[in-house]
Write a protein that holds these residues in place. Structure first.
Motif, PDB file in Angstrom:
ATOM      1  N   ALA A  21       0.802  -1.229   0.000  1.00 19.05           N
ATOM      2  CA  ALA A  21       0.000   0.000   0.000  1.00 19.05           C
ATOM      3  C   ALA A  21       0.829   1.271   0.000  1.00 19.05           C
ATOM      4  O   ALA A  21       0.319   2.336  -0.373  1.00 19.05           O
ATOM      5  CB  ALA A  21      -0.935  -0.005   1.213  1.00 19.05           C
ATOM      6  N   GLU A  22       2.085   1.200   0.418  1.00 18.17           N
ATOM      7  CA  GLU A  22       2.874   2.428   0.537  1.00 18.17           C
ATOM      8  C   GLU A  22       3.575   2.817  -0.751  1.00 18.17           C
ATOM      9  O   GLU A  22       4.251   3.842  -0.811  1.00 18.17           O
ATOM     10  CB  GLU A  22       3.903   2.279   1.662  1.00 18.17           C
ATOM     11  N   GLY A  23       3.440   2.013  -1.789  1.00 18.59           N
ATOM     12  CA  GLY A  23       4.148   2.274  -3.039  1.00 18.59           C
ATOM     13  C   GLY A  23       3.418   3.222  -3.970  1.00 18.59           C
ATOM     14  O   GLY A  23       2.432   3.863  -3.614  1.00 18.59           O
ATOM     15  N   PHE A  24       3.895   3.285  -5.191  1.00 17.82           N
ATOM     16  CA  PHE A  24       3.389   4.206  -6.206  1.00 17.82           C
ATOM     17  C   PHE A  24       1.905   3.957  -6.523  1.00 17.82           C
ATOM     18  O   PHE A  24       1.037   4.789  -6.225  1.00 17.82           O
ATOM     19  CB  PHE A  24       4.270   4.066  -7.452  1.00 17.82           C
ATOM     20  N   ILE A  25       1.588   2.799  -7.078  1.00 21.20           N
ATOM     21  CA  ILE A  25       0.193   2.518  -7.412  1.00 21.20           C
ATOM     22  C   ILE A  25      -0.601   2.231  -6.144  1.00 21.20           C
ATOM     23  O   ILE A  25      -1.762   2.645  -6.013  1.00 21.20           O
ATOM     24  CB  ILE A  25       0.081   1.338  -8.397  1.00 21.20           C
ATOM     25  N   GLY A  26       0.011   1.529  -5.200  1.00 29.23           N
ATOM     26  CA  GLY A  26      -0.696   1.183  -3.969  1.00 29.23           C
ATOM     27  C   GLY A  26      -1.213   2.394  -3.227  1.00 29.23           C
ATOM     28  O   GLY A  26      -2.377   2.430  -2.806  1.00 29.23           O
ATOM     29  N   SER A  27      -0.376   3.407  -3.064  1.00 32.21           N
ATOM     30  CA  SER A  27      -0.801   4.608  -2.333  1.00 32.21           C
ATOM     31  C   SER A  27      -1.849   5.383  -3.117  1.00 32.21           C
ATOM     32  O   SER A  27      -2.769   5.972  -2.529  1.00 32.21           O
ATOM     33  CB  SER A  27       0.407   5.503  -2.031  1.00 32.21           C
ATOM     34  N   THR A  28      -1.742   5.388  -4.435  1.00 30.44           N
ATOM     35  CA  THR A  28      -2.758   6.039  -5.264  1.00 30.44           C
ATOM     36  C   THR A  28      -4.092   5.319  -5.115  1.00 30.44           C
ATOM     37  O   THR A  28      -5.154   5.952  -5.006  1.00 30.44           O
ATOM     38  CB  THR A  28      -2.316   6.050  -6.736  1.00 30.44           C
ATOM     39  N   LEU A  29      -4.053   3.997  -5.089  1.00 30.44           N
ATOM     40  CA  LEU A  29      -5.267   3.204  -4.889  1.00 30.44           C
ATOM     41  C   LEU A  29      -5.874   3.475  -3.516  1.00 30.44           C
ATOM     42  O   LEU A  29      -7.100   3.615  -3.384  1.00 30.44           O
ATOM     43  CB  LEU A  29      -4.946   1.722  -5.038  1.00 30.44           C
ATOM     44  N   VAL A  30      -5.041   3.564  -2.495  1.00 31.37           N
ATOM     45  CA  VAL A  30      -5.548   3.867  -1.150  1.00 31.37           C
ATOM     46  C   VAL A  30      -6.295   5.190  -1.153  1.00 31.37           C
ATOM     47  O   VAL A  30      -7.396   5.310  -0.594  1.00 31.37           O
ATOM     48  CB  VAL A  30      -4.398   3.894  -0.123  1.00 31.37           C
ATOM     49  N   GLU A  31      -5.734   6.203  -1.779  1.00 27.64           N
ATOM     50  CA  GLU A  31      -6.387   7.514  -1.800  1.00 27.64           C
ATOM     51  C   GLU A  31      -7.695   7.474  -2.574  1.00 27.64           C
ATOM     52  O   GLU A  31      -8.673   8.129  -2.177  1.00 27.64           O
ATOM     53  CB  GLU A  31      -5.429   8.556  -2.376  1.00 27.64           C
ATOM     54  N   GLU A  32      -7.750   6.706  -3.658  1.00 26.45           N
ATOM     55  CA  GLU A  32      -9.001   6.569  -4.403  1.00 26.45           C
ATOM     56  C   GLU A  32     -10.051   5.843  -3.556  1.00 26.45           C
ATOM     57  O   GLU A  32     -11.237   6.189  -3.592  1.00 26.45           O
ATOM     58  CB  GLU A  32      -8.758   5.818  -5.712  1.00 26.45           C
ATOM     59  N   PHE A  54       4.555   6.642   0.703  1.00 27.65           N
ATOM     60  CA  PHE A  54       3.674   7.699   0.233  1.00 27.65           C
ATOM     61  C   PHE A  54       2.385   7.798   1.031  1.00 27.65           C
ATOM     62  O   PHE A  54       1.509   8.595   0.691  1.00 27.65           O
ATOM     63  CB  PHE A  54       3.381   7.510  -1.250  1.00 27.65           C
ATOM     64  N   LEU A  55       2.252   6.999   2.087  1.00 29.43           N
ATOM     65  CA  LEU A  55       1.087   7.096   2.964  1.00 29.43           C
ATOM     66  C   LEU A  55       1.415   7.791   4.280  1.00 29.43           C
ATOM     67  O   LEU A  55       0.624   7.749   5.217  1.00 29.43           O
ATOM     68  CB  LEU A  55       0.526   5.693   3.247  1.00 29.43           C
ATOM     69  N   ALA A  56       2.565   8.435   4.342  1.00 26.74           N
ATOM     70  CA  ALA A  56       2.973   9.083   5.587  1.00 26.74           C
ATOM     71  C   ALA A  56       1.940  10.087   6.079  1.00 26.74           C
ATOM     72  O   ALA A  56       1.736  10.250   7.288  1.00 26.74           O
ATOM     73  CB  ALA A  56       4.329   9.762   5.392  1.00 26.74           C
ATOM     74  N   ALA A  57       1.243  10.745   5.165  1.00 30.50           N
ATOM     75  CA  ALA A  57       0.258  11.757   5.563  1.00 30.50           C
ATOM     76  C   ALA A  57      -0.942  11.147   6.266  1.00 30.50           C
ATOM     77  O   ALA A  57      -1.723  11.862   6.908  1.00 30.50           O
ATOM     78  CB  ALA A  57      -0.206  12.537   4.337  1.00 30.50           C
ATOM     79  N   TYR A  58      -1.095   9.812   6.172  1.00 28.66           N
ATOM     80  CA  TYR A  58      -2.258   9.145   6.767  1.00 28.66           C
ATOM     81  C   TYR A  58      -1.908   8.405   8.058  1.00 28.66           C
ATOM     82  O   TYR A  58      -2.699   7.611   8.546  1.00 28.66           O
ATOM     83  CB  TYR A  58      -2.869   8.176   5.750  1.00 28.66           C
ATOM     84  N   GLU A  59      -0.746   8.680   8.598  1.00 27.29           N
ATOM     85  CA  GLU A  59      -0.263   7.999   9.797  1.00 27.29           C
ATOM     86  C   GLU A  59      -1.278   8.048  10.933  1.00 27.29           C
ATOM     87  O   GLU A  59      -1.471   7.081  11.667  1.00 27.29           O
ATOM     88  CB  GLU A  59       1.063   8.629  10.246  1.00 27.29           C
ATOM     89  N   HIS A  60      -1.951   9.174  11.087  1.00 23.39           N
ATOM     90  CA  HIS A  60      -2.885   9.342  12.199  1.00 23.39           C
ATOM     91  C   HIS A  60      -4.332   9.489  11.715  1.00 23.39           C
ATOM     92  O   HIS A  60      -5.177  10.031  12.425  1.00 23.39           O
ATOM     93  CB  HIS A  60      -2.481  10.558  13.034  1.00 23.39           C
TER      94      HIS A  60
END
Length: 335
Positions: A21-32, A54-60
């Motif tokens: 989930a923290e990678g390029f496509i994975g993090s984009t998919l998480v945001e979608e 790339f999911l650091a902003a969603y830590e909390h």
């Protein structure tokens, strides 16, 4: 806005597991997924320094639950799958050049790791969307490439993905496990690792290099923008008609690497010339010369359609390179 938003509404209120989930496509998919109203369980490769990529902003963020682990560990995977509504499996080793040096690592992560995810989905009765790659087709025998095209393992990486795809389909045929295979062609965009051709070229241009060092310029690729690929995953995951199938995700347009680099030089506004570098060539017999998707089936079955043109997507990627010049890049084990 998508012309087929109904597949986005499918995810409202669901708990979704994304591996890698923290990678390029994975993090984009998480945001979608978050934008569609889902909650996300993010399986990220364990690192002792708690790097979230790339999911650091969603830590909390209460909508995102992080699990650190490795898909090669069946217990970690089983715990991650337990209680979710659907799994998007993106975790993989994906660098083709490194697969020549460490093929065993690719088998362990891409094949054994995928089997662990499958077994957990079967155990917990959870639907799986598995990530394949257009590299499984090898050099095209017919174009555009349909899903019925022969699979040709032209690198250890592509061989590992063919094996993983086969195991996924075996669970559909043997056990009725609800699975679908998403087969992206060349995804690009902001967050992509500099190991990939587009960010590699753009980073050289941004650094002011006057010589862009590349291998073969003749291969053609079908480039799909990151958010379009992520929406394709969601469309396939929401479609009952996609079960038991592998579906291409591509634009249906191709461009040679040589033409692509000319376009990138123009977009950057820099002066540069291409220098052929023999060290960047793939081994003889391994280079995939042509990849062009036939996306008829995914459009027909799911309503997905790519929305970002290549020119627009490249401009957005250049803007990302120039406005955020320091990036860790997507880890090699995450998409």
């Amino acid at each position: 806005m998508s012309t087929h938003p109904d597949y986005l509404a499918h995810y409202r209120g669901l708990l979704v597991l994304v591996t890698g989930a923290e990678g390029f496509i994975g993090s984009t998919l998480v945001e979608e997924l978050l934008a569609a109203g889902a909650r996300v369980r993010a399986l990220c490769h364990y690192k002792p320094y708690r790097e979230r990529g790339f999911l650091a902003a969603y830590e909390h963020d209460d909508r995102v639950e992080f699990i650190a682990g490795d898909v090669r560990d069946a217990n970690v995977v089983d715990n991650a799958v337990s209680g979710v509504d659907i799994v998007f499996h993106l975790a993989a080793l994906i660098g083709i050049p490194y697969s020549y040096q460490a093929p065993d690592s690719y088998l362990q992560t891409n094949v054994i790791g995928t089997h662990n995810v499958l077994a957990a989905c079967r155990r917990h009765s959870v639907r799986l969307v598995h990530t394949s790659t257009s590299e499984v087709y090898g050099t095209a025998r017919v174009v555009p490439i349909p899903e019925t095209h022969p699979l040709q393992p032209q690198s250890p990486y592509s061989a590992s993905k063919i094996a993983a795809d086969s195991i996924v389909m075996s669970y559909w045929h043997s056990f009725g496990t609800p699975v679908a295979i998403c087969r992206p062609f060349n995804t690009y965009g902001p967050r992509q690792s500099a190991r990939a051709v587009i960010p590699a070229i753009l980073r050289q241009l941004h650094a002011g290099q006057r010589e862009i060092r590349l291998g073969s310029l003749s291969p053609t690729r079908d480039f799909t923008f990151g958010t379009d690929t992520a929406r394709g995953f969601l469309a396939i995951g929401a479609s009952e008609e996609a079960l038991g199938l592998a579906l291409n995700l591509g634009t249906g347009n191709e461009i040679s690497i040589g033409t692509l680099v000319d376009k990138l030089i123009r977009i950057s506004g820099h002066d540069a010339r291409v220098v052929l570098d023999d060290t960047r060539l793939r081994p003889a017999g391994s280079e995939v010369e042509r990849l062009l998707a036939d996306n008829t089936e995914v459009k027909r079955l799911t309503g997905w359609n790519p929305e970002i043109s290549l020119n627009d997507g490249l401009a957005r990627t250049w803007e990302w390179i120039t406005t955020a010049p320091v990036h860790a890049g997507a880890p090699s084990y995450a998409r």
